[in-house]
Design a protein around this motif. Structure first.
Motif, PDB file in Angstrom:
ATOM      1  N   GLU A 127      59.771  38.140 -11.791  1.00  0.00           N
ATOM      2  CA  GLU A 127      60.971  38.531 -12.391  1.00  0.00           C
ATOM      3  C   GLU A 127      60.899  39.924 -13.020  1.00  0.00           C
ATOM      4  OE1 GLU A 127      63.618  36.847 -13.462  1.00  0.00           O
ATOM      5  OE2 GLU A 127      62.741  35.158 -12.420  1.00  0.00           O
ATOM      6  N   ALA A 128      59.663  40.531 -13.274  1.00  0.00           N
ATOM      7  CA  ALA A 128      59.595  41.993 -13.503  1.00  0.00           C
ATOM      8  C   ALA A 128      59.911  42.829 -12.451  1.00  0.00           C
ATOM      9  CB  ALA A 128      58.500  42.404 -14.247  1.00  0.00           C
ATOM     10  N   VAL A 129      59.609  42.662 -11.385  1.00  0.00           N
ATOM     11  CA  VAL A 129      59.629  43.111 -10.099  1.00  0.00           C
ATOM     12  C   VAL A 129      61.296  43.199 -10.016  1.00  0.00           C
ATOM     13  CG1 VAL A 129      59.672  43.345  -7.552  1.00  0.00           C
ATOM     14  CG2 VAL A 129      57.560  42.998  -9.084  1.00  0.00           C
ATOM     15  N   LYS A 130      61.872  42.035 -10.145  1.00  0.00           N
ATOM     16  CA  LYS A 130      63.273  41.922  -9.861  1.00  0.00           C
ATOM     17  C   LYS A 130      63.938  42.953 -10.890  1.00  0.00           C
ATOM     18  CE  LYS A 130      63.482  37.214  -7.944  1.00  0.00           C
ATOM     19  NZ  LYS A 130      63.841  35.889  -8.138  1.00  0.00           N
ATOM     20  N   VAL A 131      63.853  43.102 -12.121  1.00  0.00           N
ATOM     21  CA  VAL A 131      64.358  43.867 -12.880  1.00  0.00           C
ATOM     22  C   VAL A 131      63.901  45.041 -12.971  1.00  0.00           C
ATOM     23  CG1 VAL A 131      64.722  44.268 -15.611  1.00  0.00           C
ATOM     24  CG2 VAL A 131      64.840  41.812 -14.557  1.00  0.00           C
ATOM     25  N   TRP A 132      62.734  45.703 -12.973  1.00  0.00           N
ATOM     26  CA  TRP A 132      62.080  46.960 -12.901  1.00  0.00           C
ATOM     27  C   TRP A 132      62.380  47.638 -11.565  1.00  0.00           C
ATOM     28  CZ3 TRP A 132      61.587  49.632 -17.029  1.00  0.00           C
ATOM     29  CH2 TRP A 132      61.276  49.279 -18.113  1.00  0.00           C
ATOM     30  N   GLY A 133      62.329  46.767 -10.342  1.00  0.00           N
ATOM     31  CA  GLY A 133      62.463  47.423  -9.074  1.00  0.00           C
ATOM     32  C   GLY A 133      63.648  48.165  -9.004  1.00  0.00           C
ATOM     33  N   PRO A 134      64.944  47.753  -9.089  1.00  0.00           N
ATOM     34  CA  PRO A 134      66.211  48.738  -8.963  1.00  0.00           C
ATOM     35  C   PRO A 134      65.869  49.691  -9.910  1.00  0.00           C
ATOM     36  CG  PRO A 134      66.603  46.315  -9.105  1.00  0.00           C
ATOM     37  CD  PRO A 134      65.183  46.202  -9.699  1.00  0.00           C
ATOM     38  N   VAL A 135      65.266  49.585 -10.978  1.00  0.00           N
ATOM     39  CA  VAL A 135      65.138  51.022 -11.950  1.00  0.00           C
ATOM     40  C   VAL A 135      64.341  52.028 -11.385  1.00  0.00           C
ATOM     41  CG1 VAL A 135      64.232  51.609 -14.107  1.00  0.00           C
ATOM     42  CG2 VAL A 135      65.597  49.461 -14.223  1.00  0.00           C
ATOM     43  N   LEU A 161      69.483  58.631 -15.668  1.00  0.00           N
ATOM     44  CA  LEU A 161      69.425  57.562 -15.061  1.00  0.00           C
ATOM     45  C   LEU A 161      67.905  56.691 -15.741  1.00  0.00           C
ATOM     46  CD1 LEU A 161      69.587  58.314 -11.494  1.00  0.00           C
ATOM     47  CD2 LEU A 161      71.029  56.931 -12.813  1.00  0.00           C
ATOM     48  N   LEU A 162      67.115  57.173 -15.778  1.00  0.00           N
ATOM     49  CA  LEU A 162      65.614  56.610 -16.045  1.00  0.00           C
ATOM     50  C   LEU A 162      65.801  55.891 -17.454  1.00  0.00           C
ATOM     51  CD1 LEU A 162      63.342  55.577 -14.829  1.00  0.00           C
ATOM     52  CD2 LEU A 162      62.077  57.808 -15.661  1.00  0.00           C
ATOM     53  N   ILE A 163      66.145  56.862 -18.228  1.00  0.00           N
ATOM     54  CA  ILE A 163      66.147  56.408 -19.851  1.00  0.00           C
ATOM     55  C   ILE A 163      67.253  55.318 -20.006  1.00  0.00           C
ATOM     56  CG2 ILE A 163      66.406  57.323 -22.194  1.00  0.00           C
ATOM     57  CD1 ILE A 163      65.193  59.945 -21.503  1.00  0.00           C
ATOM     58  N   PRO A 164      68.421  55.350 -19.609  1.00  0.00           N
ATOM     59  CA  PRO A 164      69.232  54.233 -19.889  1.00  0.00           C
ATOM     60  C   PRO A 164      68.746  53.105 -19.338  1.00  0.00           C
ATOM     61  CG  PRO A 164      70.695  56.034 -19.684  1.00  0.00           C
ATOM     62  CD  PRO A 164      69.060  56.484 -19.172  1.00  0.00           C
ATOM     63  N   LEU A 165      68.148  53.014 -17.938  1.00  0.00           N
ATOM     64  CA  LEU A 165      68.024  51.916 -17.273  1.00  0.00           C
ATOM     65  C   LEU A 165      66.719  51.268 -17.975  1.00  0.00           C
ATOM     66  CD1 LEU A 165      68.551  53.133 -13.646  1.00  0.00           C
ATOM     67  CD2 LEU A 165      69.812  51.504 -15.068  1.00  0.00           C
ATOM     68  N   ALA A 166      65.610  52.145 -18.606  1.00  0.00           N
ATOM     69  CA  ALA A 166      64.527  51.710 -19.234  1.00  0.00           C
ATOM     70  C   ALA A 166      64.911  51.249 -20.369  1.00  0.00           C
ATOM     71  CB  ALA A 166      63.479  52.895 -19.183  1.00  0.00           C
ATOM     72  N   ARG A 167      65.689  51.456 -21.004  1.00  0.00           N
ATOM     73  CA  ARG A 167      66.338  50.814 -22.346  1.00  0.00           C
ATOM     74  C   ARG A 167      66.891  49.459 -21.963  1.00  0.00           C
ATOM     75  NH1 ARG A 167      66.530  53.978 -27.001  1.00  0.00           N
ATOM     76  NH2 ARG A 167      68.512  52.712 -27.579  1.00  0.00           N
ATOM     77  N   ALA A 168      67.566  49.502 -20.605  1.00  0.00           N
ATOM     78  CA  ALA A 168      68.346  48.083 -20.570  1.00  0.00           C
ATOM     79  C   ALA A 168      67.469  47.274 -20.043  1.00  0.00           C
ATOM     80  CB  ALA A 168      69.457  48.493 -19.728  1.00  0.00           C
ATOM     81  N   ALA A 169      66.178  47.565 -19.242  1.00  0.00           N
ATOM     82  CA  ALA A 169      65.430  46.599 -18.420  1.00  0.00           C
ATOM     83  C   ALA A 169      65.088  45.586 -19.154  1.00  0.00           C
ATOM     84  CB  ALA A 169      64.522  47.374 -17.646  1.00  0.00           C
ATOM     85  N   PRO A 170      64.276  45.765 -20.522  1.00  0.00           N
ATOM     86  CA  PRO A 170      63.551  44.738 -21.111  1.00  0.00           C
ATOM     87  C   PRO A 170      64.517  43.695 -21.657  1.00  0.00           C
ATOM     88  CG  PRO A 170      62.664  46.818 -21.942  1.00  0.00           C
ATOM     89  CD  PRO A 170      63.711  46.929 -21.034  1.00  0.00           C
ATOM     90  N   PRO A 171      65.887  43.997 -22.064  1.00  0.00           N
ATOM     91  CA  PRO A 171      66.765  43.014 -22.462  1.00  0.00           C
ATOM     92  C   PRO A 171      67.211  42.023 -21.320  1.00  0.00           C
ATOM     93  CG  PRO A 171      67.150  45.047 -23.692  1.00  0.00           C
ATOM     94  CD  PRO A 171      66.106  45.311 -22.679  1.00  0.00           C
ATOM     95  N   VAL A 172      67.346  42.632 -20.087  1.00  0.00           N
ATOM     96  CA  VAL A 172      67.555  41.947 -18.840  1.00  0.00           C
ATOM     97  C   VAL A 172      66.535  41.082 -18.447  1.00  0.00           C
ATOM     98  CG1 VAL A 172      68.002  42.198 -16.428  1.00  0.00           C
ATOM     99  CG2 VAL A 172      69.179  43.736 -18.097  1.00  0.00           C
ATOM    100  N   LEU A 173      65.542  41.542 -18.546  1.00  0.00           N
ATOM    101  CA  LEU A 173      64.263  40.552 -18.157  1.00  0.00           C
ATOM    102  C   LEU A 173      64.180  39.354 -19.343  1.00  0.00           C
ATOM    103  CD1 LEU A 173      61.765  40.106 -16.631  1.00  0.00           C
ATOM    104  CD2 LEU A 173      60.430  41.521 -18.226  1.00  0.00           C
ATOM    105  N   ARG A 174      64.454  39.701 -20.610  1.00  0.00           N
ATOM    106  CA  ARG A 174      64.344  38.438 -21.355  1.00  0.00           C
ATOM    107  C   ARG A 174      65.437  37.693 -21.050  1.00  0.00           C
ATOM    108  NH1 ARG A 174      62.939  42.958 -25.285  1.00  0.00           N
ATOM    109  NH2 ARG A 174      65.166  42.762 -25.722  1.00  0.00           N
ATOM    110  N   TRP A 175      66.630  38.311 -20.770  1.00  0.00           N
ATOM    111  CA  TRP A 175      67.726  37.293 -20.631  1.00  0.00           C
ATOM    112  C   TRP A 175      67.371  36.430 -19.331  1.00  0.00           C
ATOM    113  CZ3 TRP A 175      70.820  37.676 -16.378  1.00  0.00           C
ATOM    114  CH2 TRP A 175      72.111  36.832 -16.177  1.00  0.00           C
ATOM    115  N   ARG A 176      67.218  36.945 -18.426  1.00  0.00           N
ATOM    116  CA  ARG A 176      66.536  36.124 -17.333  1.00  0.00           C
ATOM    117  C   ARG A 176      65.681  35.134 -17.376  1.00  0.00           C
ATOM    118  NH1 ARG A 176      67.991  38.001 -12.066  1.00  0.00           N
ATOM    119  NH2 ARG A 176      65.986  36.941 -11.230  1.00  0.00           N
ATOM    120  N   LEU A 177      64.739  35.349 -18.462  1.00  0.00           N
ATOM    121  CA  LEU A 177      63.861  34.146 -18.827  1.00  0.00           C
ATOM    122  C   LEU A 177      64.567  33.411 -19.528  1.00  0.00           C
ATOM    123  CD1 LEU A 177      60.595  36.491 -19.308  1.00  0.00           C
ATOM    124  CD2 LEU A 177      61.031  34.940 -17.384  1.00  0.00           C
TER     125      LEU A 177
END
Length: 472
Positions: free
Chosen positions: A27-35, A367-383
């Motif tokens: 799951e982390a790879v799926k979320v953080w990979g695009p970032v 790119l990196l800062i907004p995506l890094a802020r959005a990735a953890p909520p996306v990962l939690r939502w997927r779980l």
């Protein structure tokens, strides 16, 4: 509070140990990979705009060995060496040759003389960096009979004879084009077309002394030993130009100056009287594609050069004035604002690298800062969505049980669901929902007639074991 897992009941089949969960990693790879991929693309695009590193060796065209240009360049080279930059000084015949080398890219910077080189007009690729001083134009004449040794005026009416033998400087020097421009102003129209002697320096003075020339132009810094030698020679005399102001008004490359009495050598009173003449600006020049770090270093070197100028008041030089070429933007910015905090507090090499890499902050910020802020909520939502999908499957199993499906198949589906849930790492913020799911799985297992949980029991939010929640 959670209770310790119970051991497997005696007689029950022992289950093989579970393998470490890889679900959360996937799951982390799926979320953080695009970032990471988008950030890498942003850095790659920004890297194409990063300015290359400054050259390890800076080549500067100076002038003849032992001349004033050479001394100015040596002081600049010492300044650059203190910052870890190696400098290669290239001796030349003068300003015209320097401009030619600079245009062809054979040197990185050059000392030029205002009016001492041919300008290329609209296609000019040269830019001025900073003016470091004046060089006076001395018109030296052979003393006639009992004429005084002190500088004599050269009235406009007398001028120079049309057939005068005038040494205008050697080929490639800055003296020749400058002398021709002055003669064009002093002589009658058409007289300047008379052939001149393309000889300069000591050779021109030798022609004067041997009566093979009537006049000679010298363009030298007042500190040059040759200037004192000319002023002290009883057979030579320096002409004072009352028209100096008018010549300067008509030619932007010239400035009217006065060589004050005694300024060359006060002990010998050289010159013995004020000499009115014109002077050309001496300035550093670069091409318009020269690395901006070189421009900054040249400006800084000029600021550190505390040598007084005998033709101007203290503080006049260095300056951005008097140069006949457009001033480089980086030179103007650096001259007016000085070095940045990076260059003030860090070694030049490190400051230059950080300055050049500053453009890489663009993908980091956009790119990196907004995506890094959005990735953890996306990962939690997927779980969390996975927990909801498990509940959907659990509800389907329960509906099939109520419809009378065979319990063996339902128990297999339930076991697969339990295994998948047990192999998933869930953030602490969703542990309550996860434990409730595990309790409901255990509850349905008991309803299907399975004697006990296949996995270690878990506790719900009230601290009781899941088995306690099941009906007897």
């Amino acid at each position: 509070m959670m209770t310790r897992p119970h051991a497997t009941p005696p007689g029950a089949d022992a289950l093989p140990p579970r393998k470490p969960s890889r679900s959360a990693t996937r799951e982390a790879v799926k979320v953080w990979g695009p970032v990471v991929l988008l950030a890498a693309i942003g850095f790659a695009v920004a890297w194409s705009f990063v300015e290359p590193a400054p050259p390890a060796v800076v080549r500067i065209a100076t002038g003849p060995d032992g001349g004033a240009y050479r001394q100015i360049a040596e002081r600049a080279a010492a300044s650059l060496a203190r910052r870890g930059i190696e400098v290669e000084l290239r001796a030349t015949s003068g300003s015209a040759r320097n401009a030619d080398l600079l245009r062809r890219g054979e040197v990185d910077a050059a000392l030029l003389q205002g009016g001492g080189f041919a300008e290329a007009g609209g296609a000019e690729t040269l830019q001025a960096v900073v003016t470091v001083g004046f060089e006076p134009v001395l018109l030296v004449l052979r003393r006639q009979g009992d004429a005084p040794v002190v500088p004599v005026p050269l009235p406009a009416a007398a001028g120079l004879a049309e057939d005068a033998r005038v040494a205008v400087g050697g080929a490639g020097s800055g003296t020749e084009p400058l002398a021709r421009r002055i003669l064009a102003g002093l002589l009658r129209e058409g007289a300047e077309a008379t052939p001149r002697l393309r000889v300069g320096g000591d050779a021109a003075l030798g022609l004067l002394r041997s009566d093979d020339a009537d006049a000679a132009f010298l363009v030298l810094a007042p500190e040059a030993p040759r200037v004192a030698a000319v002023l002290a020679d009883p057979g030579l005399v320096v002409a004072s130009l009352p028209q100096a102001g008018a010549l300067a008004r008509r030619d932007a490359a010239l400035a009217a100056v006065t060589l004050l009495r005694g300024v060359v050598d006060p002990s010998r009173d050289l010159p013995a009287a004020d000499v009115e003449t014109v002077a050309a600006a001496t300035f550093f020049a670069v091409r318009d594609d020269t690395h901006r770090a070189i421009v900054q270093l040249l400006v800084q070197a000029a600021r550190e050069d505390a040598t007084p100028d005998l033709l101007a008041d203290a503080g006049t030089f260095p300056t951005l004035l008097h140069a006949p070429l457009p001033i480089a933007d980086e030179a103007r910015h650096f001259f007016e604002r000085g070095p940045s905090a990076l260059y003030r507090h860090l070694p030049f090499g490190l400051a230059s690298a950080l300055d050049r890499l500053a453009i890489l902050l663009l993908p980091l910020l956009t790119l990196l800062i907004p995506l890094a802020r959005a990735a953890p909520p996306v990962l939690r939502w997927r779980l969390r969505r996975r927990i909801y999908r498990w509940y959907t499957r659990l509800r389907a199993i329960e509906a099939d049980a109520e419809a009378g499906h065979a319990p063996e198949g339902l128990r297999e589906r339930l076991a697969a669901l339990d295994d998948e849930a047990a192999d998933t790492e869930v953030p602490l913020s969703y542990m309550e929902e996860f434990y409730n799911l595990r309790m409901h799985i255990d509850l349905l297992r008991r309803r299907l007639g399975e004697p006990g949980p296949r996995t270690a029991g878990v506790s719900g939010g009230n601290g009781r074991r899941s088995a306690d929640a099941a009906p007897s």
